[in-house]
Design a protein around this motif. Structure first.
Motif, PDB file in Angstrom:
ATOM      1  N   LEU A   1       2.218   1.584  -3.502  1.00  0.00           N
ATOM      2  CA  LEU A   1       1.135   1.943  -4.407  1.00  0.00           C
ATOM      3  C   LEU A   1       0.692   3.387  -4.192  1.00  0.00           C
ATOM      4  O   LEU A   1       0.358   4.096  -5.152  1.00  0.00           O
ATOM      5  CB  LEU A   1      -0.045   0.988  -4.207  1.00  0.00           C
TER       6      LEU A   1
ATOM      7  N   GLN B   1       0.823  -1.212   0.000  1.00  0.00           N
ATOM      8  CA  GLN B   1       0.000   0.000   0.000  1.00  0.00           C
ATOM      9  C   GLN B   1       0.854   1.258   0.000  1.00  0.00           C
ATOM     10  O   GLN B   1       0.520   2.253  -0.644  1.00  0.00           O
ATOM     11  CB  GLN B   1      -0.924   0.013   1.228  1.00  0.00           C
TER      12      GLN B   1
ATOM     13  N   THR C   1      -7.218  -1.805  -2.635  1.00  0.00           N
ATOM     14  CA  THR C   1      -6.294  -2.571  -1.803  1.00  0.00           C
ATOM     15  C   THR C   1      -6.558  -2.313  -0.319  1.00  0.00           C
ATOM     16  O   THR C   1      -6.505  -3.229   0.502  1.00  0.00           O
ATOM     17  CB  THR C   1      -4.842  -2.210  -2.153  1.00  0.00           C
TER      18      THR C   1
ATOM     19  N   HIS D   1      -5.473   1.942  -5.164  1.00  0.00           N
ATOM     20  CA  HIS D   1      -5.068   2.260  -3.792  1.00  0.00           C
ATOM     21  C   HIS D   1      -6.230   2.051  -2.822  1.00  0.00           C
ATOM     22  O   HIS D   1      -6.059   1.437  -1.759  1.00  0.00           O
ATOM     23  CB  HIS D   1      -4.580   3.706  -3.749  1.00  0.00           C
TER      24      HIS D   1
ATOM     25  N   ARG E   1      -5.007   4.525 -10.574  1.00  0.00           N
ATOM     26  CA  ARG E   1      -4.141   4.270  -9.424  1.00  0.00           C
ATOM     27  C   ARG E   1      -4.869   4.593  -8.113  1.00  0.00           C
ATOM     28  O   ARG E   1      -4.653   3.912  -7.103  1.00  0.00           O
ATOM     29  CB  ARG E   1      -2.863   5.104  -9.549  1.00  0.00           C
TER      30      ARG E   1
ATOM     31  N   TYR F   1       3.185   5.538  -5.917  1.00  0.00           N
ATOM     32  CA  TYR F   1       2.977   5.375  -7.359  1.00  0.00           C
ATOM     33  C   TYR F   1       1.783   6.211  -7.820  1.00  0.00           C
ATOM     34  O   TYR F   1       1.802   6.799  -8.910  1.00  0.00           O
ATOM     35  CB  TYR F   1       2.762   3.902  -7.663  1.00  0.00           C
TER      36      TYR F   1
END
Length: 450
Positions: free
Chosen positions: A187, A184, A221, A218, A214, A190
């Motif tokens: 991510l 996490q 997740t 995020h 994205r 990112y």
């Protein structure tokens, strides 16, 4: 006289009773111990054995606290997005980033980094240092909370693993959650990077914001991590109660074998799983709405521009196709066209609401209600109530042009609704094999009194 008979029948003085109890444990219980009781069976009053380890309630409480922290970081992340604070920190420093700037020089240096971003140049070129501090602290708090989750999860996980307090299936599952926490963080960075790219400056009409793909990854997740922690924590506590007292589904009189084998309950469980997946999908679609600021379009309900369904040339505009043959027009509009994204979210939200209402009404039927365990009835009722609250919050968010407090409450409501459905599924879950073995062992113990 048989020394294994109940003590009241022996009619011995107290000092003799103690010796009989000791003999009782050394014979009958000694035979049961190696086969039935594990090292954490203190509450059963017997020694260690080869029984599978049954995680104690402390493990369940730790997982519930961890899930609450993930719930909080989801809400804080939503506020960070709503206040457009997520791009204020331009670097990812997992260790040194724990401390915010402390001196005037540090703050000016951080502000200079932000001034080089597309967001500052296109949108916030007139903000002051004090205003920058406000958005900086929002993003910093979000990142710190993420680090806190990692510490409060990894350290207890290592402790419980070393003390052998985890059931056989838990180490792999919890290790996966630990990896997911680290993922996490990666991510999240990112995602932030997508809003810092200089190419945004060269794209006509582009808005400096993170990629909606994205952002959805995020959030998705985080929801998976939250659901895993919550479900596992509730299951640990439920298994312990069953092993200790035979209580399942909130009642000591309900037989889980007869309930879960009933076709009516099997059908209800399948419908609950489908609804849980629908709630998750609806929450995920909200990330696309937030990522594209689609909530600022068509601030009316149930119409969109005076129509139930917007014109097709708005829903599927050729402007979003990038392939020469326009073969990507469908999926790009679904995920990149703000009009289509808002319409899809509305459609999913209303489908979720109606499905929740129907499942609740189904649970009220006598044929179903009489079979459902009390915990499942309470959870599905909570889901129905939360769905109504969520609809109100969603409408308020839309009609009042996405005010931050209401929109944040709406995102929190989606997680709360998901929680009620997870609780419903856990209530309809069969006890683990370890819990079943513990329960059989305890049930086989003679009841003594003294």
């Amino acid at each position: 006289m048989n020394p294994l008979d109940p003590l009241p029948r022996l009619r011995l003085p107290p000092w003799r009773c103690n010796s009989v109890i000791a003999f009782h444990k050394s014979t009958k219980f000694a035979e049961l111990g190696p086969r039935f009781f594990s090292s954490n069976s203190v509450g059963l009053g017997v020694g260690a054995s080869s029984l599978p380890v049954l995680a104690p309630p402390a493990v369940g409480r730790w997982l519930l606290v961890s899930s609450a922290l993930v719930f909080a970081v989801i809400v804080v992340g939503g506020v960070t997005r709503l206040t457009e604070s997520g791009l204020s920190i331009t670097e990812w420093r997992p260790v040194t980033g724990v401390l915010p700037p402390r001196t005037a020089e540090d703050w000016n240096a951080e502000f200079d980094k932000y001034k080089s971003t597309p967001e500052f140049k296109l949108m916030n070129h007139s903000i002051s240092l004090d205003e920058f501090k406000n958005i900086f602290y929002m993003e910093w708090g979000h990142r710190i909370l993420g680090r806190l989750i990692g510490i409060t999860f990894i350290a207890p996980l290592a402790y419980f693993a070393l003390r052998k307090k985890l059931s056989p299936s838990m180490p792999a599952k919890l290790s996966g959650m630990a990896i997911l926490i680290g993922f996490q963080g990666v991510l999240g960075w990112y995602m932030v990077k997508s809003g810092l790219e200089d190419s945004i400056m060269d794209t006509p009409g582009a808005v400096p914001r993170v990629s909606q793909y994205r952002l959805a990854a995020h959030l998705g997740t985080a929801l998976v991590l939250y659901g895993g922690m919550l479900a596992t924590g509730l299951a640990v506590i439920q298994d312990w109660r069953y092993a200790r007292s035979g209580a399942w589904g909130g009642s000591k009189t309900v037989s889980w074998e007869s309930v879960l084998s009933n076709p009516v309950i099997r059908s209800f469980t399948r419908k609950s799983r489908t609804l849980t997946a629908l709630v998750f999908l609806t929450a995920l679609s909200g990330a696309f709405v937030a990522g594209l600021d689609a909530g600022l379009l068509y601030n009316e309900f149930p119409l969109m521009g005076g129509r139930i369904v917007p014109p097709m040339d708005e829903l599927f505009s050729a402007a979003y196709a990038k392939a020469a043959d326009r073969s990507d027009i469908w999926w790009r509009n679904i995920f990149e066209n703000p009009t289509a994204v808002q319409f899809d979210h509305r459609l999913l939200a209303m489908t979720t609401y109606m499905s929740t209402c129907l499942l609740y009404l189904h649970s009220r039927r006598n044929a179903v209600r009489s079979l459902l365990p009390p915990a499942a009835r309470r959870s599905i009722t909570a889901a129905f109530l939360m769905a109504n609250v969520q609809v109100i919050l969603g409408l308020a968010t839309l009609l009042y042009l996405v005010p931050v407090p209401v929109a944040a409450a709406h995102q929190a409501g989606s997680v709360a609704l998901l929680s009620t459905m997870i609780s419903t599924l856990v209530a309809l879950r069969r006890p683990s094999m370890a819990a079943q073995l513990w329960r059989k062992a305890k049930a086989s113990m003679p009841q003594t009194s003294h």
